[in-house]
Motif scaffolding. Structure first.
Motif, PDB file in Angstrom:
ATOM      1  N   THR A  22       0.843  -1.201   0.000  1.00  0.00           N
ATOM      2  CA  THR A  22       0.000   0.000   0.000  1.00  0.00           C
ATOM      3  C   THR A  22       0.877   1.250   0.000  1.00  0.00           C
ATOM      4  OG1 THR A  22      -0.029  -0.016   2.421  1.00  0.00           O
ATOM      5  CG2 THR A  22      -1.861  -1.122   1.306  1.00  0.00           C
ATOM      6  N   TYR A  23       0.263   2.379  -0.307  1.00  0.00           N
ATOM      7  CA  TYR A  23       0.882   3.699  -0.134  1.00  0.00           C
ATOM      8  C   TYR A  23       0.226   4.378   1.065  1.00  0.00           C
ATOM      9  CZ  TYR A  23       2.607   3.517  -5.012  1.00  0.00           C
ATOM     10  OH  TYR A  23       3.231   3.185  -6.195  1.00  0.00           O
ATOM     11  N   SER A  24       1.008   5.224   1.738  1.00  0.00           N
ATOM     12  CA  SER A  24       0.445   6.071   2.796  1.00  0.00           C
ATOM     13  C   SER A  24       0.495   7.524   2.339  1.00  0.00           C
ATOM     14  CB  SER A  24       1.261   5.907   4.078  1.00  0.00           C
ATOM     15  OG  SER A  24       2.535   6.506   3.900  1.00  0.00           O
ATOM     16  N   PRO A  25      -0.391   8.373   2.888  1.00  0.00           N
ATOM     17  CA  PRO A  25      -0.342   9.803   2.539  1.00  0.00           C
ATOM     18  C   PRO A  25       1.035  10.411   2.806  1.00  0.00           C
ATOM     19  CG  PRO A  25      -2.358   9.299   3.748  1.00  0.00           C
ATOM     20  CD  PRO A  25      -1.509   8.062   3.802  1.00  0.00           C
ATOM     21  N   ALA A  26       1.679   9.987   3.875  1.00  0.00           N
ATOM     22  CA  ALA A  26       2.992  10.555   4.207  1.00  0.00           C
ATOM     23  C   ALA A  26       4.008  10.302   3.102  1.00  0.00           C
ATOM     24  CB  ALA A  26       3.488   9.961   5.529  1.00  0.00           C
ATOM     25  N   GLU A  27       3.925   9.144   2.473  1.00  0.00           N
ATOM     26  CA  GLU A  27       4.880   8.812   1.411  1.00  0.00           C
ATOM     27  C   GLU A  27       4.680   9.696   0.177  1.00  0.00           C
ATOM     28  OE1 GLU A  27       5.588   4.016   2.029  1.00  0.00           O
ATOM     29  OE2 GLU A  27       3.750   4.696   1.049  1.00  0.00           O
ATOM     30  N   LEU A  28       3.439  10.115  -0.045  1.00  0.00           N
ATOM     31  CA  LEU A  28       3.112  10.811  -1.296  1.00  0.00           C
ATOM     32  C   LEU A  28       3.228  12.330  -1.208  1.00  0.00           C
ATOM     33  CD1 LEU A  28      -0.013   8.700  -2.348  1.00  0.00           C
ATOM     34  CD2 LEU A  28       2.286   8.567  -3.322  1.00  0.00           C
ATOM     35  N   LYS A  29       3.188  12.855   0.023  1.00  0.00           N
ATOM     36  CA  LYS A  29       3.147  14.321   0.130  1.00  0.00           C
ATOM     37  C   LYS A  29       4.467  14.939  -0.339  1.00  0.00           C
ATOM     38  CE  LYS A  29       4.859  14.968   4.800  1.00  0.00           C
ATOM     39  NZ  LYS A  29       4.721  15.535   6.112  1.00  0.00           N
ATOM     40  N   ASP A  30       4.394  16.190  -0.754  1.00  0.00           N
ATOM     41  CA  ASP A  30       5.559  16.933  -1.265  1.00  0.00           C
ATOM     42  C   ASP A  30       6.119  16.355  -2.564  1.00  0.00           C
ATOM     43  OD1 ASP A  30       5.316  18.448   1.051  1.00  0.00           O
ATOM     44  OD2 ASP A  30       6.754  17.194   2.142  1.00  0.00           O
ATOM     45  N   LYS A  31       5.318  15.557  -3.258  1.00  0.00           N
ATOM     46  CA  LYS A  31       5.740  15.042  -4.572  1.00  0.00           C
ATOM     47  C   LYS A  31       4.647  15.391  -5.577  1.00  0.00           C
ATOM     48  CE  LYS A  31       7.915  10.932  -2.543  1.00  0.00           C
ATOM     49  NZ  LYS A  31       9.354  11.151  -2.751  1.00  0.00           N
ATOM     50  N   PRO A  32       4.966  15.321  -6.892  1.00  0.00           N
ATOM     51  CA  PRO A  32       3.907  15.499  -7.890  1.00  0.00           C
ATOM     52  C   PRO A  32       2.773  14.505  -7.604  1.00  0.00           C
ATOM     53  CG  PRO A  32       6.062  15.382  -8.943  1.00  0.00           C
ATOM     54  CD  PRO A  32       6.275  15.063  -7.492  1.00  0.00           C
ATOM     55  N   LYS A  33       1.551  14.991  -7.590  1.00  0.00           N
ATOM     56  CA  LYS A  33       0.421  14.172  -7.163  1.00  0.00           C
ATOM     57  C   LYS A  33       0.085  13.104  -8.211  1.00  0.00           C
ATOM     58  CE  LYS A  33      -3.957  14.943  -4.793  1.00  0.00           C
ATOM     59  NZ  LYS A  33      -4.918  15.978  -4.366  1.00  0.00           N
ATOM     60  N   PRO A  34      -0.025  11.863  -7.801  1.00  0.00           N
ATOM     61  CA  PRO A  34      -0.454  10.838  -8.770  1.00  0.00           C
ATOM     62  C   PRO A  34      -1.912  11.064  -9.166  1.00  0.00           C
ATOM     63  CG  PRO A  34      -0.306   9.911  -6.545  1.00  0.00           C
ATOM     64  CD  PRO A  34       0.254  11.289  -6.466  1.00  0.00           C
ATOM     65  N   ASP A  51      -8.392  -5.877   4.289  1.00  0.00           N
ATOM     66  CA  ASP A  51      -8.438  -4.674   5.123  1.00  0.00           C
ATOM     67  C   ASP A  51      -7.276  -3.736   4.806  1.00  0.00           C
ATOM     68  OD1 ASP A  51     -10.634  -5.653   6.300  1.00  0.00           O
ATOM     69  OD2 ASP A  51      -9.718  -6.081   8.258  1.00  0.00           O
ATOM     70  N   GLY A  52      -6.141  -4.318   4.495  1.00  0.00           N
ATOM     71  CA  GLY A  52      -4.954  -3.513   4.220  1.00  0.00           C
ATOM     72  C   GLY A  52      -5.181  -2.545   3.075  1.00  0.00           C
ATOM     73  N   VAL A  53      -5.653  -3.045   1.931  1.00  0.00           N
ATOM     74  CA  VAL A  53      -5.830  -2.155   0.781  1.00  0.00           C
ATOM     75  C   VAL A  53      -7.039  -1.240   0.982  1.00  0.00           C
ATOM     76  CG1 VAL A  53      -4.647  -3.713  -0.814  1.00  0.00           C
ATOM     77  CG2 VAL A  53      -7.133  -3.880  -0.566  1.00  0.00           C
ATOM     78  N   ASN A  54      -8.099  -1.739   1.617  1.00  0.00           N
ATOM     79  CA  ASN A  54      -9.276  -0.889   1.849  1.00  0.00           C
ATOM     80  C   ASN A  54      -8.962   0.269   2.782  1.00  0.00           C
ATOM     81  OD1 ASN A  54     -10.909  -2.420   0.162  1.00  0.00           O
ATOM     82  ND2 ASN A  54     -11.656  -3.748   1.813  1.00  0.00           N
ATOM     83  N   ASN A  55      -8.266  -0.033   3.872  1.00  0.00           N
ATOM     84  CA  ASN A  55      -7.923   1.029   4.819  1.00  0.00           C
ATOM     85  C   ASN A  55      -6.964   2.037   4.202  1.00  0.00           C
ATOM     86  OD1 ASN A  55      -9.521  -0.257   6.659  1.00  0.00           O
ATOM     87  ND2 ASN A  55      -7.824  -1.271   7.738  1.00  0.00           N
ATOM     88  N   ALA A  56      -5.996   1.543   3.448  1.00  0.00           N
ATOM     89  CA  ALA A  56      -5.025   2.449   2.835  1.00  0.00           C
ATOM     90  C   ALA A  56      -5.720   3.385   1.851  1.00  0.00           C
ATOM     91  CB  ALA A  56      -3.931   1.655   2.127  1.00  0.00           C
TER      92      ALA A  56
END
Lengths: 375, 375
Positions: free
Chosen positions: A304-316, A330-335
C-alpha cells in the motif's frame, strides 16, 4: 511499504501458490474435462465443474508420485498406481478458481507433469492448471480485434547486455499509423519473469476484450524482467533486495527505448506503473523515487501507499491497490480510505474468493484498466 | 515432391532428432559447462568442448533414468545413481553441434529434464540442449540493433477461430514509419509449431546479425502453425496429410491480414515461402498451387523441385534447396543442377556435419536470406 510488508508479500507468494481449497460437502461430480492449459492432445490433468483437479501420470516402475497441488499446507495430492502403470489421484477438495502453478514429486525428484504447458514461477518452469472461473469470459480468447504481444531486445548499458521485454500493442496499432498511445509498465512477481503477464495473466486478452466492449481507450503495455530472482532465495536474500539496478534499467534504458521505437505519448500524464506482489514492491519504490515518470500507480497484492509517502511530490492521478479476499483485504481498503481523506484519487479492489494467485491479478488488471489515462 | 519423398523426410525427422555421434578416440575432457539452454541457475545438463553432454537428475527413490539423447539408434544414455540420490551420466560420444531435443525416461514414464528450457518438438514440449557450434557466432545475441518478434492473433473463418502467428519485424521497423518491407513466410517441421523458428531456430537473431553486417536488406518474417500435427501420428496419418486446409489459412487469411496490418510490399515479387522438413513439403505444394503468391521458394531438408513441376507457371526468382551432410546432399545438389540446366535460378546448400536438426536449418536460413528479394 516497509520491509515487513515486503516479507509478508513474499511469504504469501511462497505459501499460497498451491491454492486454497474449501470444504467439500457435495460428492465429486464425474464431469471431468482436460484442463485448458494441457499440451496438444493430452487428456490429463482434468478439472470438474466443482473445481476438483484429477491427475494421471504414466510411470510403471515408479514407487510414488505426489502432486504439489491440493489442500494448502497439507502437502498436496498423493497419486495411486494402478495395474497398468498409471498413477492417478484427485485433489481432496475443490481448488480456487483460476490459474495454479504445480509440479510433481516422482520418487523424490522434482519433475513437471508431462500433460501440461509450462509457466515460469517459483524460479522454475512449472506445470500449470486452470480451474475455470465463473467470470472467465473477461480473459477469454474471443472473436474480437486482437492486439499483438511482441518480444523486444533493448540495449542496457547498466547491465551490459540486450535485455528482453514484451510489448502489447492494441488492435489498430499497425493500421492507425499516426495515433500515439499511453503506456502501462506492468511487473510480475517474485519467482516469475517477463513472460508471466501474457502467458498466465492473459493481459493481452483482457485489454483486447475491454477495448472491444468500448470500456477503455487503447494503450500499450510493457512487461520486462524485474530482476527479482537475482538474489539468493529466502528471507535473507529478499531482505537485501535493492530496487536501484532495476530502476536504472526501467527508467533510464527501457522507457527511452520504448518511447523511441513505439508510438507513445511520452510524458508523465500518459505513463502508468503497476506490479503484482514483489512487482508491487518495485512499483511502490520506483514511483516514489521517480515521481516525474509516472502519473498512475497500482499495487496488486503488493502492499500500500500512505499519505505521508506521497506528500511533497507530484500528485499521482490514481493510486490503485488490490488483493484477493483470502489475502488481507483490510490492508488495501484502509489504505485507500486514508489516501482519500487526504484528497488522493485512491481505489481499492478485492477479488472475491481468491488468494495470492493469478486470478486475483487478472481481475485487478481488468478493474485497473478503465481507471487509467482518463485525461 | 512425391509421397515417397515426404515419407523419407518424415522418417528422417523421426529417427535423426536424437543426433548422431561420431567415434571418440580422445579421452573425455573435464571442461564441462552448463548448457546455454538451462533454466536460470541450473547447473545441469552440461556440455564439454568436445561435444559430450552430461546429465544429473535428482530422484533419490527412483530405480532408473535414461536420457533419450546419445548415440543414434542405441537407445540413449542410461544414468547411474549415486549415494546422494542423484543420477548422472555422459553421452557415449560427442554429439553433433547445435540444438537437440530430448526427454527422460524415469521409471518407465516420460518426463522433461528439470534443468532445461522446453521446446516444442515431436508434438510435445521437450527438453533442449545446445552443443556449441564452431560457427555459433552467426546466431548469437550480439550488441546490434534488434528486431522484434511479436505474437499476432489473426481471424480465420475457415477454421472458425483466432489463430496465432509470430511476426519478426526488423530493426528500425518502429522508427522508419513509411518504409515498406518484403515478407518471408517460414514454416516449422512435423511435431513442431509456430514457436520453433524463433525459440530453437533463432531466426530473429540470424536476421538481426545479417542486417548489422550489411549482408541483407531488412525484411519481415511470418511464422505460423502449419497444422502438420493435426493428423494422427505415424505413416498412415502422414500419408493422408492434405495441405488444402493450411493453404487456405495461409493464402486467404494470414497473408491478407499481414498485408493489412504491417507495412509490407504486398506483391509476389516481394513474398517468399520457406519451410523445414514437413514445412518444406507444404512450401513445395503451396508454391506450386499458388504460383502468383510467391516469387522465392525454399525447402530446408524438405525435398526438391523438378523442372517439370515448375514449367508453364510464373517463373520463381529463386529455388533454394538445402539439407545436412548427414541427410541426402546428392538430392538437393542434383535437383539444383537439373533446374539450372533449364534456366532456373536454383541454389543448393549442404550444412556440413549436421543431420535433420536445427543447426542445419539455422545455417540454411543464413544462406538463404542474402538471396532473397534481390530486386
Amino acid at each position: 511499504m516497509n520491509l515487513k510488508c515486503l516479507t509478508i508479500a513474499v511469504a504469501m507468494a511462497c505459501t499460497c501458490t498451491l491454492g486454497e481449497a474449501q470444504t467439500a460437502p457435495a460428492p465429486i461430480k464425474d464431469d471431468f474435462q482436460p484442463s485448458s492449459l494441457n499440451q496438444p492432445g493430452q487428456e490429463y490433468p482434468q478439472v470438474n465443474s466443482q473445481g476438483y483437479a484429477r491427475f494421471r501420470i504414466k510411470a510403471p516402475k515408479a514407487d510414488s508420485i505426489k502432486v504439489s497441488l491440493g489442500l494448502g499446507g497439507r502437502g498436496g495430492t498423493r497419486l495411486t498406481k494402478d495395474a497398468d502403470g498409471y498413477f492417478t489421484g484427485t485433489t481432496e477438495g475443490p481448488m480456487d478458481e483460476g490459474f495454479h502453478y504445480y509440479h510433481l514429486n516422482v520418487d523424490g525428484g522434482t519433475f513437471n507433469d508431462p500433460g501440461t504447458l509450462n509457466y515460469y514461477g517459483s524460479t522454475r518452469w512449472e506445470s500449470g492448471i486452470e480451474i475455470p472461473a465463473h467470470d472467465q469470459d473477461f480473459y477469454a480468447l474471443k472473436d474480437v480485434a486482437h492486439g499483438n504481444v511482441q518480444q523486444i531486445l533493448f540495449p542496457s548499458k547498466s547491465t551490459n547486455t540486450s535485455r528482453r521485454a514484451f510489448v502489447y500493442t492494441p488492435p489498430g496499432y499497425g493500421k492507425n499509423k499516426s495515433e500515439k498511445y499511453p503506456v502501462l509498465y506492468l511487473q510480475h512477481g517474485w519467482g516469475e519473469d517477463e513472460t508471466a503477464w501474457s502467458n498466465q495473466g492473459h493481459a493481452n486478452l483482457i485489454i483486447d476484450n475491454l477495448i472491444a466492449e468500448g470500456k477503455i481507450k487503447p494503450f500499450i503495455i510493457v512487461m520486462t524482467y524485474g530482476m527479482t530472482n537475482d538474489t539468493k532465495m529466502g528471507p535473507a536474500g529478499l531482505r537485501n533486495f535493492k530496487v536501484d539496478a532495476f530502476q536504472t534499467v526501467l527508467t533510464e534504458e527501457l522507457i527511452p527505448y520504448v518511447d523511441a521505437n513505439f508510438r507513445t505519448i511520452a510524458d508523465r500524464a500518459h505513463r502508468a506503473m503497476a506490479g503484482l506482489s514483489m512487482g508491487g514492491m518495485e512499483t511502490h519504490a520506483i514511483t516514489l523515487a521517480k515521481p516525474d515518470e509516472f502519473a498512475y500507480y497500482a499495487l496488486l497484492s503488493g502492499g500500500t501507499y500512505s499519505p505521508a509517502e506521497l506528500k511533497d511530490k507530484p500528485k499521482p492521478k490514481l493510486v490503485f491497490m488490490s488483493c484477493g479476499s483470502k489475502e488481507r483485504p483490510d490492508g488495501v481498503n484502509n489504505a485507500a480510505a486514508e489516501l482519500k481523506k487526504d484528497g488522493y484519487n485512491a481505489v481499492s479492489y478485492v477479488s472475491q474468493n481468491t488468494a495470492h494467485e493469478f486470478l486475483t491479478w487478472r481481475r485487478s488488471l481488468s478493474e485497473l484498466a478503465p481507471l487509467l489515462f482518463k485525461d
